[in-house]
Design an enzyme around this catalytic site. Structure first.
Site, PDB file in Angstrom:
ATOM      1  CG  HIS A  54      42.737  49.319  33.181  1.00 35.02           C
ATOM      2  ND1 HIS A  54      43.337  49.460  34.407  1.00 35.02           N
ATOM      3  CD2 HIS A  54      41.402  49.482  33.406  1.00 35.02           C
ATOM      4  CE1 HIS A  54      42.404  49.691  35.336  1.00 35.02           C
ATOM      5  NE2 HIS A  54      41.223  49.719  34.752  1.00 35.02           N
ATOM      6  CG  HIS A  56      38.276  51.135  32.940  1.00 37.22           C
ATOM      7  ND1 HIS A  56      38.207  49.961  33.652  1.00 37.22           N
ATOM      8  CD2 HIS A  56      37.555  50.933  31.802  1.00 37.22           C
ATOM      9  CE1 HIS A  56      37.475  49.078  32.975  1.00 37.22           C
ATOM     10  NE2 HIS A  56      37.079  49.647  31.853  1.00 37.22           N
ATOM     11  CG  ASP A  58      38.680  54.049  37.618  1.00 33.64           C
ATOM     12  OD1 ASP A  58      38.561  53.616  36.455  1.00 33.64           O
ATOM     13  OD2 ASP A  58      38.757  53.302  38.621  1.00 33.64           O
ATOM     14  CG  HIS A  59      42.722  52.830  36.460  1.00 31.67           C
ATOM     15  ND1 HIS A  59      43.413  52.192  37.444  1.00 31.67           N
ATOM     16  CD2 HIS A  59      41.402  52.566  36.684  1.00 31.67           C
ATOM     17  CE1 HIS A  59      42.553  51.548  38.239  1.00 31.67           C
ATOM     18  NE2 HIS A  59      41.331  51.756  37.783  1.00 31.67           N
ATOM     19  CG  HIS A 112      39.308  45.335  34.784  1.00 31.59           C
ATOM     20  ND1 HIS A 112      38.132  45.366  35.502  1.00 31.59           N
ATOM     21  CD2 HIS A 112      39.711  46.628  34.669  1.00 31.59           C
ATOM     22  CE1 HIS A 112      37.848  46.634  35.814  1.00 31.59           C
ATOM     23  NE2 HIS A 112      38.776  47.408  35.311  1.00 31.59           N
ATOM     24  CG  ASP A 129      40.750  48.559  38.270  1.00 32.85           C
ATOM     25  OD1 ASP A 129      41.468  48.968  39.199  1.00 32.85           O
ATOM     26  OD2 ASP A 129      39.852  49.251  37.750  1.00 32.85           O
ATOM     27  CG  HIS A 167      39.844  50.687  42.703  1.00 32.99           C
ATOM     28  ND1 HIS A 167      39.017  51.780  42.642  1.00 32.99           N
ATOM     29  CD2 HIS A 167      40.109  50.355  41.416  1.00 32.99           C
ATOM     30  CE1 HIS A 167      38.779  52.099  41.381  1.00 32.99           C
ATOM     31  NE2 HIS A 167      39.439  51.241  40.602  1.00 32.99           N
TER      32      HIS A 167
END
Ligand code: ZN
Ligand code: FE
Length: 251
Positions: A54, A56, A58-59, A112, A129, A167
């Site tokens: 996805h 975001h 942090d990905h 998400h 996530d 995570h």
């Protein structure tokens, strides 16, 4: 050639994963380039693909740097291509994908984020996530119905599917799970393992779908003790699921 998977810890609690097969090597969800670069160098592997579950940061925060250095092909959700940095190949449930000559299943699992996908490679599911060990992602771009449908889709994967999530939230997720289902033996046992792994500084990932079905409250909204804890014995499944998500937000 069998698939080899290496865990690459990133940022404070993110995991990127190297997936090696023959001469091909993919990284899943590189939040940053440096740890991925180091993990590749340590093994003498050359990056060929970047996979994103996805949009975001942090990905996919490491996408552009890694792509520039290695020429790797960026593969991500076709329905969210505009938000994936450097995307070359947009995939859908219908298109699937192919990695080193093997079929990769793509599952669209929105909630998400609208475009969230899971890649299934050789019985290994990269869930980002959407599904965490003993948890699920927050509902940023969808509602409880949408997330329940997405998790239900993941639950159709075989029980021996290995889950690789985005995570390391497992221990805190498990503490929450125990508040709803304190007498769940499988949950107690998993938490013992998880505490030992974390005390030794080790990841709690991967985890099998069978273990998730037995321990994850978000996959168990109809479990009798969970219903009792919620005071929602007569409610429908999505209503109970929604309440579990709401309680986790406050936990
Ligand atoms: Zn996310
Ligand atoms: Fe994340």
């Amino acid at each position: 050639m069998p698939t080899r998977i290496e865990i690459v810890p990133c940022l404070s609690d993110n995991y990127a994963y190297l997936v090696k097969s023959g001469d091909a090597c993919a990284v899943v969800d590189p939040s940053e380039a440096a740890p991925v670069r180091a993990a590749l160098a340590a093994r003498g592997w050359t990056l060929t693909h970047i996979l994103n579950t996805h949009h975001h940061p942090d990905h996919c925060g490491g996408n552009l740097e890694l792509k520039k250095e290695t020429g790797a092909i960026v593969v991500g959700p076709g329905k969210d291509a505009a938000r994936i940095p450097g995307i070359d190949v947009g995939v859908t449930e219908e298109s699937g994908w192919e990695f080193d000559g093997r079929k990769v299943q793509v599952l669209e699992v929105p909630a998400h984020t609208r475009g969230a996908i899971t890649f299934v490679i050789d019985g290994n599911a990269f869930t980002g996530d959407t599904l965490f060990s003993m948890g699920c992602g927050r509902l940023f771009e969808g509602d409880a119905t949408m997330m329940w449908n997405s998790l239900s889709k993941l639950m159709t994967l075989p029980d021996d599917t290995e889950i690789y999530c985005g995570h390391e939230y497992t221990e805190s997720n498990g503490r929450f799970a125990l508040t709803l289902e304190p007498d769940n033996d499988a949950l107690q046992k998993r938490m013992e393992e998880v505490r030992a792994l974390r005390a030794a500084g080790k990841p709690t990932i991967p985890v099998s779908m069978a273990t998730e079905k037995a321990t994850n409250p978000f996959l168990r909204p109809d479990a009798p003790q969970i219903r009792k804890s919620l005071g929602m014995e007569g409610a429908d499944t999505v209503a109970a699921f929604h309440e579990i998500r709401a309680r986790k937000n406050r936990f």
